[in-house]
Write a protein that holds these residues in place. Structure first.
Motif, short mmCIF file in Angstrom:
data_model
loop_
_atom_site.label_atom_id
_atom_site.label_comp_id
_atom_site.label_asym_id
_atom_site.label_seq_id
_atom_site.Cartn_x
_atom_site.Cartn_y
_atom_site.Cartn_z
N ALA A 1 0.86 -1.18 0.00
CA ALA A 1 0.00 0.00 0.00
C ALA A 1 0.90 1.23 0.00
CB ALA A 1 -0.92 -0.01 1.22
N TYR A 2 1.13 1.78 -1.18
CA TYR A 2 2.20 2.75 -1.35
C TYR A 2 1.72 4.21 -1.31
CZ TYR A 2 5.19 -1.10 -2.88
OH TYR A 2 5.91 -2.25 -2.94
N ILE A 3 2.57 5.04 -0.69
CA ILE A 3 2.46 6.49 -0.77
C ILE A 3 3.85 7.02 -1.12
CG2 ILE A 3 2.07 8.62 0.53
CD1 ILE A 3 0.03 7.17 2.20
N PRO A 4 3.97 7.86 -2.16
CA PRO A 4 5.28 8.45 -2.46
C PRO A 4 5.77 9.29 -1.28
CG PRO A 4 3.77 8.72 -4.30
CD PRO A 4 2.96 8.23 -3.15
N TRP A 5 7.02 9.05 -0.86
CA TRP A 5 7.54 9.71 0.34
C TRP A 5 8.59 10.75 -0.04
CZ3 TRP A 5 4.22 9.35 3.82
CH2 TRP A 5 4.50 9.67 5.16
N TYR A 6 9.09 11.47 0.95
CA TYR A 6 9.98 12.60 0.68
C TYR A 6 11.26 12.20 -0.03
CZ TYR A 6 7.10 15.60 3.63
OH TYR A 6 6.08 16.32 4.15
N ASP A 7 11.80 11.04 0.29
CA ASP A 7 13.08 10.65 -0.29
C ASP A 7 12.93 10.00 -1.66
OD1 ASP A 7 11.91 8.34 0.50
OD2 ASP A 7 13.42 7.77 1.98
N GLY A 8 11.74 10.01 -2.20
CA GLY A 8 11.52 9.47 -3.53
C GLY A 8 11.14 8.01 -3.57
N VAL A 9 11.23 7.31 -2.44
CA VAL A 9 10.82 5.91 -2.41
C VAL A 9 9.32 5.83 -2.15
CG1 VAL A 9 13.08 5.24 -1.54
CG2 VAL A 9 11.20 5.61 0.06
N LEU A 10 8.78 4.65 -2.34
CA LEU A 10 7.38 4.41 -2.04
C LEU A 10 7.27 3.80 -0.65
CD1 LEU A 10 6.10 2.95 -5.45
CD2 LEU A 10 5.82 5.28 -4.56
N ALA A 11 6.67 4.52 0.29
CA ALA A 11 6.47 4.01 1.65
C ALA A 11 5.27 3.08 1.66
CB ALA A 11 6.26 5.17 2.62
N ASP A 12 5.41 1.94 2.33
CA ASP A 12 4.37 0.90 2.35
C ASP A 12 3.58 0.98 3.65
OD1 ASP A 12 2.81 -1.34 2.11
OD2 ASP A 12 4.48 -2.78 2.15
N PHE A 13 2.27 1.20 3.53
CA PHE A 13 1.39 1.29 4.69
C PHE A 13 0.39 0.13 4.73
CE2 PHE A 13 3.00 5.56 4.25
CZ PHE A 13 3.17 5.97 5.56
N ALA A 14 0.76 -1.01 4.15
CA ALA A 14 -0.16 -2.15 4.15
C ALA A 14 -0.44 -2.64 5.57
CB ALA A 14 0.39 -3.29 3.30
N ASP A 15 0.57 -2.66 6.43
CA ASP A 15 0.38 -3.06 7.83
C ASP A 15 -0.03 -1.83 8.62
OD1 ASP A 15 1.24 -5.55 7.04
OD2 ASP A 15 3.21 -5.39 7.96
N TYR A 16 -1.28 -1.84 9.13
CA TYR A 16 -1.79 -0.64 9.80
C TYR A 16 -2.96 -1.02 10.70
CZ TYR A 16 -1.59 4.46 10.03
OH TYR A 16 -1.37 5.75 10.44
N ASN A 17 -3.03 -0.41 11.86
CA ASN A 17 -4.16 -0.57 12.76
C ASN A 17 -5.31 0.29 12.22
OD1 ASN A 17 -6.06 -0.27 14.89
ND2 ASN A 17 -4.48 -0.59 16.44
N MET A 18 -6.36 -0.36 11.74
CA MET A 18 -7.44 0.36 11.06
C MET A 18 -8.57 0.76 12.00
SD MET A 18 -6.52 0.90 7.98
CE MET A 18 -8.08 1.37 7.26
N SER A 19 -8.31 0.74 13.30
CA SER A 19 -9.36 1.18 14.23
C SER A 19 -9.74 2.62 13.99
CB SER A 19 -8.89 0.98 15.67
OG SER A 19 -7.72 1.74 15.94
N TRP A 20 -8.86 3.40 13.35
CA TRP A 20 -9.19 4.80 13.07
C TRP A 20 -10.32 4.92 12.05
CZ3 TRP A 20 -9.10 6.84 8.22
CH2 TRP A 20 -8.34 6.17 7.24
N ALA A 21 -10.56 3.88 11.28
CA ALA A 21 -11.62 3.93 10.25
C ALA A 21 -12.88 3.19 10.67
CB ALA A 21 -11.09 3.36 8.93
N TRP A 22 -12.76 2.11 11.41
CA TRP A 22 -13.85 1.33 12.00
C TRP A 22 -15.03 1.17 11.05
CZ3 TRP A 22 -18.31 2.61 15.56
CH2 TRP A 22 -18.75 1.45 16.25
#
Length: 393
Positions: free
Chosen positions: A232-253
């Motif tokens: 689950a990628y988001i382009p990050w400051y250093d030009g790499v793709l940061a992966d957010f696949a592992d995440y606690n989704m309680s914020w979305a419920w």
């Protein structure tokens, strides 16, 4: 790929736009799915997969990579965080409760949640986003650093509701449409108050198990996606793709927690639109919409956890979802025969007002798969904007 800072506002991934350059009404369906997905990856999306249906014929396809480091390809049956598509599931359960006489859509919020009462706000206003209650996401995701800080954090529904209600209202109750995840956190709390069971239990008991959605589940505070899935990628400051696949989704419920597949979502929406999940009166309530364009219902609008959208062949129904790095769109003809659900593994990739060839290619694929050879009836639509410019500073 340039990096644009994030100011998270996790709402519906749609934006009003004229239908320009989309696939013509005579575009082919079925066998064209794979090259249409390849056009999306050619535009810059790392990986994409989809399932399209036309009556009994279903086709699944994928293009690009699930992991840019290993080069592992995307697969059609991968599990995916489907974000706000969860709202359709939550609304369906509440409408079932209304059909059973256990809930009144036009009852005030305070009848079910006295501690969260807002004068003039009803259950219906929560479900169609006309309550005026503000969102909470821009508070909990106020900075880029907060994306990492919240990765392992558990939010309670009460905490999320309090944050949203603590913000200035967006409008007077019922006055206009303003998308807010707080609405569906409150809706989930009502569901639990009425049934005495958790949101996950009721969605599983009433929808997931009866429909045999074996790849669909609510992860709760579990951070990993079970089974094959893409990064689950988001382009990050250093030009790499940061992966957010592992995440606690309680914020979305209840507003955006569900993990599913393109096939399971097509099964769900076909069952919903053909009356398998709701009685006719409740389905009619769900499909009573607030127009996207005031005074122009022919362009579509938002109902109760379900929206309609104008394509060249007429209105289609469904929802979309966008969370950190995963985006999903699920659109369907009114009779549930023509369907397409598409999942992508990168978000937050374009700045406001900039060209978005990924969204253009995605919209062309959706239009071609759903419209086929049907005649054009309108030139406007609610276009998916998978980068969701509302996330920007």
């Amino acid at each position: 790929m340039s990096r644009t800072p994030i100011r998270a506002a996790f709402g519906a991934a749609v934006a009003l736009a004229l239908l320009a350059g989309a696939a013509p009404a005579g575009a082919a369906t079925g066998s064209t799915l794979r090259p249409q997905l390849e056009a999306i990856t050619a535009a810059g999306m790392p990986g994409v997969f989809a399932q399209a249906a036309d009556g009994r014929h279903r086709q699944s396809a994928a293009a690009g990579v699930a992991d840019v480091t290993t080069g592992a390809p995307t697969r059609p049956g991968m599990r995916h965080r489907v974000g706000s598509i969860t709202k359709t599931f939550t609304a369906t359960v509440l409408l079932q409760l209304a059909g059973e006489g256990r809930l009144r859509l036009d009852a005030p919020l305070g009848r079910y949640l006295p501690a969260y009462a807002v004068d003039g706000v009803t259950v219906r206003m929560l479900l169609n986003h006309t309550s005026g209650i503000a969102d909470y996401d821009h508070v909990i995701f106020a900075t880029d650093a907060s994306l990492e800080e919240n990765r392992h954090r558990t939010f309670t529904p009460a905490e999320l509701a309090a944050i949203g209600l603590g913000q200035p209202p967006t409008n007077a109750p019922g006055a206009t449409w303003n998308y807010s995840n707080t609405n569906y956190v409150l809706a989930g709390m009502i569901l639990e108050k009425v049934t005495g069971r958790t949101v996950a239990h009721e969605i599983s008991r009433r929808i997931i198990r009866p429909l045999g959605l074996r790849e669909t589940y609510l992860p709760g505070t579990g951070e990993r996606i079970h089974g094959p899935h893409a990064a689950a990628y988001i382009p990050w400051y250093d030009g790499v793709l940061a992966d957010f696949a592992d995440y606690n989704m309680s914020w979305a419920w209840a507003a955006g927690e569900i993990v599913s597949t393109t096939g399971d979502l097509n099964t769900f929406y076909r069952a919903l639109l053909t009356g398998r999940l709701l009685r006719p009166a409740q389905l009619a309530q769900m499909q009573t919409t607030v127009p996207w364009v005031p005074g122009a219902p022919e362009y579509g609008g938002y109902g109760l956890g379900l929206y309609s959208n104008a394509l060249p062949c007429g209105l289609v129904w469904g929802h979309d979802g966008l969370v950190l790095g995963h985006a999903t769109i699920s659109w369907h003809s009114p009779d549930g025969r023509r369907q397409v659900t598409v999942a992508q593994n990168m978000t937050h990739y374009v700045a406001p007002g900039q060209p978005d060839p990924i969204a253009d290619a995605t919209f062309a694929m959706l239009t071609a798969q759903l419209c086929g050879e049907q005649p054009a009836t309108t030139r406007a639509a609610v276009r998916p904007h998978l980068a969701d410019t509302a996330f920007r500073r």
